[in-house]
Design an enzyme around this catalytic site. Structure first.
Site, PDB file in Angstrom:
ATOM      1  N   ASP A   1     -23.656  44.880  28.519  1.00  0.00           N
ATOM      2  CA  ASP A   1     -22.304  44.344  28.095  1.00  0.00           C
ATOM      3  C   ASP A   1     -22.059  44.312  26.558  1.00  0.00           C
ATOM      4  O   ASP A   1     -23.013  45.176  26.250  1.00  0.00           O
ATOM      5  CB  ASP A   1     -22.124  42.630  28.730  1.00  0.00           C
ATOM      6  CG  ASP A   1     -20.681  42.319  28.777  1.00  0.00           C
ATOM      7  OD1 ASP A   1     -19.840  43.312  28.701  1.00  0.00           O
ATOM      8  OD2 ASP A   1     -20.425  41.195  29.335  1.00  0.00           O
ATOM      9  N   HIS A   2     -21.121  43.698  26.017  1.00  0.00           N
ATOM     10  CA  HIS A   2     -20.845  43.788  24.469  1.00  0.00           C
ATOM     11  C   HIS A   2     -22.064  44.066  23.775  1.00  0.00           C
ATOM     12  O   HIS A   2     -22.900  43.437  23.954  1.00  0.00           O
ATOM     13  CB  HIS A   2     -20.179  42.486  23.999  1.00  0.00           C
ATOM     14  CG  HIS A   2     -19.050  41.979  24.958  1.00  0.00           C
ATOM     15  ND1 HIS A   2     -18.450  40.657  24.693  1.00  0.00           N
ATOM     16  CD2 HIS A   2     -18.329  42.644  26.199  1.00  0.00           C
ATOM     17  CE1 HIS A   2     -17.399  40.478  25.625  1.00  0.00           C
ATOM     18  NE2 HIS A   2     -17.372  41.615  26.358  1.00  0.00           N
TER      19      HIS A   2
ATOM     20  N   TYR B   1     -17.575  47.198  22.464  1.00  0.00           N
ATOM     21  CA  TYR B   1     -17.549  48.466  23.513  1.00  0.00           C
ATOM     22  C   TYR B   1     -18.050  49.710  22.744  1.00  0.00           C
ATOM     23  O   TYR B   1     -17.375  50.834  23.023  1.00  0.00           O
ATOM     24  CB  TYR B   1     -16.455  48.230  24.321  1.00  0.00           C
ATOM     25  CG  TYR B   1     -16.310  47.285  25.201  1.00  0.00           C
ATOM     26  CD1 TYR B   1     -17.348  47.302  26.441  1.00  0.00           C
ATOM     27  CD2 TYR B   1     -15.720  46.284  25.257  1.00  0.00           C
ATOM     28  CE1 TYR B   1     -17.050  46.546  27.438  1.00  0.00           C
ATOM     29  CE2 TYR B   1     -15.663  45.110  26.256  1.00  0.00           C
ATOM     30  CZ  TYR B   1     -16.555  45.382  27.355  1.00  0.00           C
ATOM     31  OH  TYR B   1     -16.610  44.535  28.139  1.00  0.00           O
TER      32      TYR B   1
ATOM     33  N   HIS C   1     -15.270  37.733  37.968  1.00  0.00           N
ATOM     34  CA  HIS C   1     -15.792  37.356  36.521  1.00  0.00           C
ATOM     35  C   HIS C   1     -15.744  35.975  36.245  1.00  0.00           C
ATOM     36  O   HIS C   1     -14.412  35.187  36.236  1.00  0.00           O
ATOM     37  CB  HIS C   1     -15.146  38.521  35.296  1.00  0.00           C
ATOM     38  CG  HIS C   1     -15.777  38.558  34.145  1.00  0.00           C
ATOM     39  ND1 HIS C   1     -15.769  37.537  33.249  1.00  0.00           N
ATOM     40  CD2 HIS C   1     -16.557  39.294  33.554  1.00  0.00           C
ATOM     41  CE1 HIS C   1     -16.474  37.562  32.283  1.00  0.00           C
ATOM     42  NE2 HIS C   1     -16.863  39.109  32.650  1.00  0.00           N
TER      43      HIS C   1
ATOM     44  N   HIS D   1     -23.068  41.643  34.323  1.00  0.00           N
ATOM     45  CA  HIS D   1     -22.988  42.150  33.199  1.00  0.00           C
ATOM     46  C   HIS D   1     -24.198  41.493  32.439  1.00  0.00           C
ATOM     47  O   HIS D   1     -24.249  40.320  32.364  1.00  0.00           O
ATOM     48  CB  HIS D   1     -21.752  41.568  32.720  1.00  0.00           C
ATOM     49  CG  HIS D   1     -20.441  42.093  32.840  1.00  0.00           C
ATOM     50  ND1 HIS D   1     -19.223  41.556  32.921  1.00  0.00           N
ATOM     51  CD2 HIS D   1     -20.152  43.253  33.789  1.00  0.00           C
ATOM     52  CE1 HIS D   1     -18.117  42.333  33.331  1.00  0.00           C
ATOM     53  NE2 HIS D   1     -18.757  43.223  33.990  1.00  0.00           N
TER      54      HIS D   1
ATOM     55  N   CYS E   1     -22.011  37.411  34.810  1.00  0.00           N
ATOM     56  CA  CYS E   1     -21.725  37.695  33.613  1.00  0.00           C
ATOM     57  C   CYS E   1     -22.562  37.003  32.532  1.00  0.00           C
ATOM     58  O   CYS E   1     -22.153  35.740  32.365  1.00  0.00           O
ATOM     59  CB  CYS E   1     -20.404  37.789  32.940  1.00  0.00           C
ATOM     60  SG  CYS E   1     -20.331  38.366  31.404  1.00  0.00           S
TER      61      CYS E   1
HETATM   62  C1  DNO Z   1     -14.817  41.413  28.389  1.00  0.00           C
HETATM   63  C2  DNO Z   1     -14.942  41.697  29.915  1.00  0.00           C
HETATM   64  C3  DNO Z   1     -13.681  40.996  30.571  1.00  0.00           C
HETATM   65  C4  DNO Z   1     -13.891  41.434  31.873  1.00  0.00           C
HETATM   66  C5  DNO Z   1     -12.730  40.662  32.773  1.00  0.00           C
HETATM   67  C6  DNO Z   1     -12.865  41.038  34.209  1.00  0.00           C
HETATM   68  O1  DNO Z   1     -15.498  42.201  27.751  1.00  0.00           O
HETATM   69  O2  DNO Z   1     -16.250  41.403  30.408  1.00  0.00           O
HETATM   70  O3  DNO Z   1     -12.661  41.536  29.967  1.00  0.00           O
HETATM   71  O4  DNO Z   1     -13.322  42.807  32.173  1.00  0.00           O
HETATM   72  O5  DNO Z   1     -12.619  39.482  32.657  1.00  0.00           O
HETATM   73  O6  DNO Z   1     -11.374  40.734  34.950  1.00  0.00           O
END
Ligand code: DNO
Length: 346
Positions: free
Chosen positions: A308-309, A322, A198, A263, A236
């Protein structure tokens, strides 16, 4: 692409039965949360996650994350044993059918924001990062009030850890990362797992801590160290896209073969180091989400994707980033982007 959704296990207010109702959903992204970082995950805990997902018609093929112990990142004396444990985890996950493991190599903090509940003009709430707020904090002097982090370390733990990092340069971190890759990638290959680092979030140094996975150059360097198919990236979009220097579409294009996991989320940049997370839709933020998806599809992407978020909308209370509602809207949008890109490409 295989559409997935992050699930924080039994304590997650978002349930597996919620998740399975999202159109096109194929699986969950999860982890064993009851074992301290650095230790080997019990086979029973892994099997339980898989069974819970499958009972809900969902696959469990992506782990986020197997955390990398701070001692490994620091190159401490217990690194050898901790790397053995990490490899053992990969073998166990591979046996259980896991295909992708997401992890990060960020010192001390994982993702970092100055505000977990920034109110947007439409009444929704987002995660946000304002450089001047972060710069005004000094974790070495205990002046830290970082949402999501200030309760994560007890007493002087954080101060002590930060002090240990003071003399560690980017070069040192690269050296420790190289040692990690050399130990872990062969184990991943053996386990049938693709590792997906990531990117650092945000993709720049904070509090004088080194950060090394910040953009295309870092990925090229990582690939040069271990050019294995098992050595990949979690694309991401929101983390990389927080910096105007990163062309996320170009990265999708260049690294597609080494991206087993994506992501997808959007951010609106408002300064060189300031941003707010937005709804997934391109027009809400600074990223062209369709261009990114098209670059992936055109290059034959067949990995896992998760929205993602999300923002907090419709009065939902939950784990920042989340909740269910906005991530589900994000998932529906992701489906649309892929359907269009696939039809356009064929
Ligand atoms: C946040 C996530 C990160 C991710 C880590 C992977 O929302 O995208 O916390 O899980 O960095 O190790």
């Amino acid at each position: 692409m295989k559409l997935t959704f992050r699930w924080y296990g039994e304590n997650d207010p978002v349930t597996l039965s919620d998740i399975r109702q999202i159109p096109g959903m194929t699986g969950v992204v999860s982890a064993v949360y009851d074992t301290p970082p650095g230790e080997v995950w019990p086979r029973e805990s892994i099997a339980r996650l898989k069974q819970q997902a499958e009972q809900n018609g969902l696959a469990f093929e992506v782990v986020e994350s197997v955390p990398v112990h701070e001692e490994i990142k620091l190159g401490g004396s217990q690194t050898g044993q901790l790397l053995d444990n990490y490899c053992e985890n990969l073998l166990r996950l591979g046996e259980a059918g896991v295909k992708v493991v997401c992890y990060n190599f960020m010192p001390v903090f994982d993702w970092l924001r100055s505000d977990l509940s920034h109110q947007n003009s439409d009444g929704s709430f987002s995660l946000a990062y304002e450089d001047k707020t972060v710069l005004a904090m000094n974790p070495l002097e205990g002046g830290l009030s970082l949402p999501g982090w200030d309760e994560s370390y007890r007493g002087d733990e954080l101060k002590e850890l930060m002090a240990r990092w003071q003399d560690t340069t980017e070069q040192d971190l690269w050296r420790n990362f190289e040692r990690f890759l050399q130990a872990v990638i062969p184990a991943a290959e053996q386990a049938g797992i693709r590792m997906a680092i990531h990117p650092d979030d945000p993709p720049w140094g904070i509090f004088g801590l080194p950060r090394i996975i910040t953009g295309a150059q870092s990925v090229r360097k990582m690939r040069e160290i271990m050019p294995s198919h098992a050595n990949g990236l979690t694309l991401c979009t929101g983390s990389l896209g927080a910096s105007g220097e990163n062309d996320v579409t170009a990265m999708a294009e260049e690294f597609c073969d080494y991206i087993p996991f994506v992501h997808l989320r959007n951010v609106r940049r408002s300064g060189e180091k300031d941003f707010t997370e937005t709804a997934h839709l391109s027009e809400c933020g600074s990223l062209d989400m369709y261009a990114i998806v098209k670059a992936l599809v055109k290059n034959g992407f067949d990995g896992y994707v998760r929205p993602d978020h999300g923002r907090m909308i419709w009065g939902e209370k939950g784990r920042p980033g989340y909740g269910l509602f906005d991530r589900a809207l994000g998932a529906a949008y992701v489906n649309g982007l892929f359907e269009a890109a696939q039809k356009e490409t064929n």
